[in-house]
Design a protein around this motif. Structure first.
Motif, short mmCIF file in Angstrom:
data_model
loop_
_atom_site.label_atom_id
_atom_site.label_comp_id
_atom_site.label_asym_id
_atom_site.label_seq_id
_atom_site.Cartn_x
_atom_site.Cartn_y
_atom_site.Cartn_z
N ARG A 181 0.84 -1.22 -0.15
CA ARG A 181 0.12 -0.02 0.07
C ARG A 181 0.78 1.24 -0.13
O ARG A 181 1.95 1.26 0.32
CB ARG A 181 -0.78 0.17 1.35
CG ARG A 181 -0.15 -0.17 2.56
CD ARG A 181 -1.15 -0.04 3.55
NE ARG A 181 -0.74 0.00 5.14
CZ ARG A 181 -0.39 1.15 5.82
NH1 ARG A 181 -0.80 2.11 5.22
NH2 ARG A 181 -0.04 1.03 6.87
N THR A 182 0.31 2.25 -0.40
CA THR A 182 1.12 3.58 -0.36
C THR A 182 0.49 4.48 0.88
O THR A 182 -0.45 4.10 1.55
CB THR A 182 0.58 4.68 -1.63
OG1 THR A 182 -0.95 4.65 -1.62
CG2 THR A 182 0.91 3.68 -3.02
N VAL A 183 1.67 5.16 1.27
CA VAL A 183 1.25 6.03 2.58
C VAL A 183 1.85 7.53 2.29
O VAL A 183 2.47 7.70 1.11
CB VAL A 183 2.06 5.49 3.73
CG1 VAL A 183 1.62 4.35 4.08
CG2 VAL A 183 3.58 5.57 3.35
N SER A 184 1.35 8.21 2.87
CA SER A 184 1.36 9.63 2.48
C SER A 184 2.45 10.71 2.76
O SER A 184 3.21 11.68 2.26
CB SER A 184 0.19 10.70 3.22
OG SER A 184 0.15 10.74 4.50
N SER A 185 3.67 9.83 3.64
CA SER A 185 4.76 10.55 4.09
C SER A 185 5.75 9.51 4.39
O SER A 185 5.74 8.45 4.57
CB SER A 185 4.66 11.63 5.09
OG SER A 185 4.26 10.64 6.37
N TYR A 186 7.20 9.93 4.35
CA TYR A 186 8.20 8.88 4.73
C TYR A 186 8.22 8.41 6.25
O TYR A 186 8.31 7.48 6.71
CB TYR A 186 9.49 9.56 4.59
CG TYR A 186 9.88 9.91 3.03
CD1 TYR A 186 9.68 8.79 2.20
CD2 TYR A 186 10.25 11.14 2.58
CE1 TYR A 186 9.88 9.22 0.91
CE2 TYR A 186 10.72 11.78 1.38
CZ TYR A 186 10.37 10.44 0.46
OH TYR A 186 10.64 10.79 -1.09
#
Length: 329
Positions: A181-186
């Protein structure tokens, strides 16, 4: 002279086999059995690019080769890659040119595979959550390779471009059994991650100590002459391992700002580099000693890796009669 294109090289590269030959190559490098001088580069300032040469001789694999690799960071990455490379192999007995092959596929595969090797040596056995920072070729290579050495169940992808992150997540979801999945920040990607793979062209650190969970293993392969991927606090606290002390501490274009900057700032000394991968493999140095220890593998890429991968590809190509024989007149 054998000619191999990118698709042929990609088809011939088996990740599991590559990790094994890289283990032998790193042991040879640390033991002084390989000849791998620091890379040199011709600079192209108007494009912030360069063309580097990376020669190497790996006697145990019977390979004498050089890689020519260009880095032009302002290429768009999709239509025209930022990294492009060719490898020429020579007969180690006569010096005669023996093969010409695409180097971009080898660079991507060997870098991810050596990071996977570092994870096999340093990450906790029960590591299940992988944070991938970056969305390019190396992000893809690292996700695929690290899943071969640890039981990764969850992969989080973070990058500057949400569309590229989403595309990579979709691609990896079909290729891997992990939940991707993608996330919004490092910071979100790193929160609770057991392994972090930094594969960016960052100027400012994408790995920060305040974002890390105890026990994480970090692999950092990004290279930017103007910056770094890992902050001082992480470097200071981590057990730091590298491919080659000589390479990682050398000046541009060979060394790593992630270590050279805190050394120049008086925060650490060169002795802070705990071990080379080859020393861990040979048992000359210990790896992780506690579950909560933070470990860091900082990679700059060395020709011994390219030589080992080249040997693997050429052996498979000749065994399967793949590639075109050409004559230089």
């Amino acid at each position: 002279m054998l000619l191999l294109g990118r698709s042929q090289v990609e088809a011939l590269l088996d990740v599991d086999s590559l990790i094994e030959v890289l283990s032998s190559a790193m042991a040879d490098l640390s033991a002084g059995r390989a000849s791998v001088p620091d890379r040199v580069a011709a600079l192209v300032p108007e494009h912030e690019g360069f063309l580097a040469a990376m020669p190497g001789f790996l006697p145990s694999a019977g390979v004498l080769m050089t890689k020519l690799v260009s880095l032009f960071p302002h290429n768009d990455g999709a239509r025209l890659p930022t990294h492009q490379a060719l490898i020429v192999a020579f007969d180690p007995d006569t010096g005669e040119p023996a093969a010409l092959l695409d180097g971009r596929a080898i660079t991507a595969a060997r870098t991810g595979a050596c990071s996977a090797l570092s994870a096999r040596l340093l990450a906790r056995e029960d590591a299940t959550v992988l944070a991938v920072l970056g969305t390019g070729v190396q992000a893809r290579s690292h996700a695929r390779a690290i899943c071969r050495v640890r039981p990764i169940r969850e992969i989080r992808i973070a990058g500057r471009n949400p569309a590229k992150a989403a595309a990579l997540a979709e691609e990896l979801s079909t290729a891997l059994e992990s939940d991707v999945r993608t996330v919004s920040s490092y910071a979100e990607a790193l929160d609770g991650a057991d392994i972090a793979a930094a594969t960016t062209h960052a100027v400012e650190p994408v790995i920060r100590r305040s974002w890390l969970t105890p026990g994480v293993h970090i692999t950092s392969v990004g290279y930017n002459p103007a910056g770094r991927e890992v902050d001082d606090a992480t470097v200071i606290e981590a057990l730091v391992c590298v491919e080659s002390r000589q390479a990682v501490l050398a000046p541009f274009p060979a060394g790593s700002n992630d270590l050279l900057m805190p050394i120049r700032g008086g925060l650490i000394t060169a002795d802070h580099v705990h071990a080379e991968l080859g020393e861990l493999i040979a048992g000359h140095r210990a790896g992780r000693t506690t579950p909560d220890q933070i470990t860091l593998y900082k990679s700059v890429g060395v020709a011994a890796q390219d030589a080992a991968a080249t040997a693997l590809v050429l052996a498979s190509a000749r065994e399967q009669s793949i590639g075109e024989e050409i004559t230089l007149r």
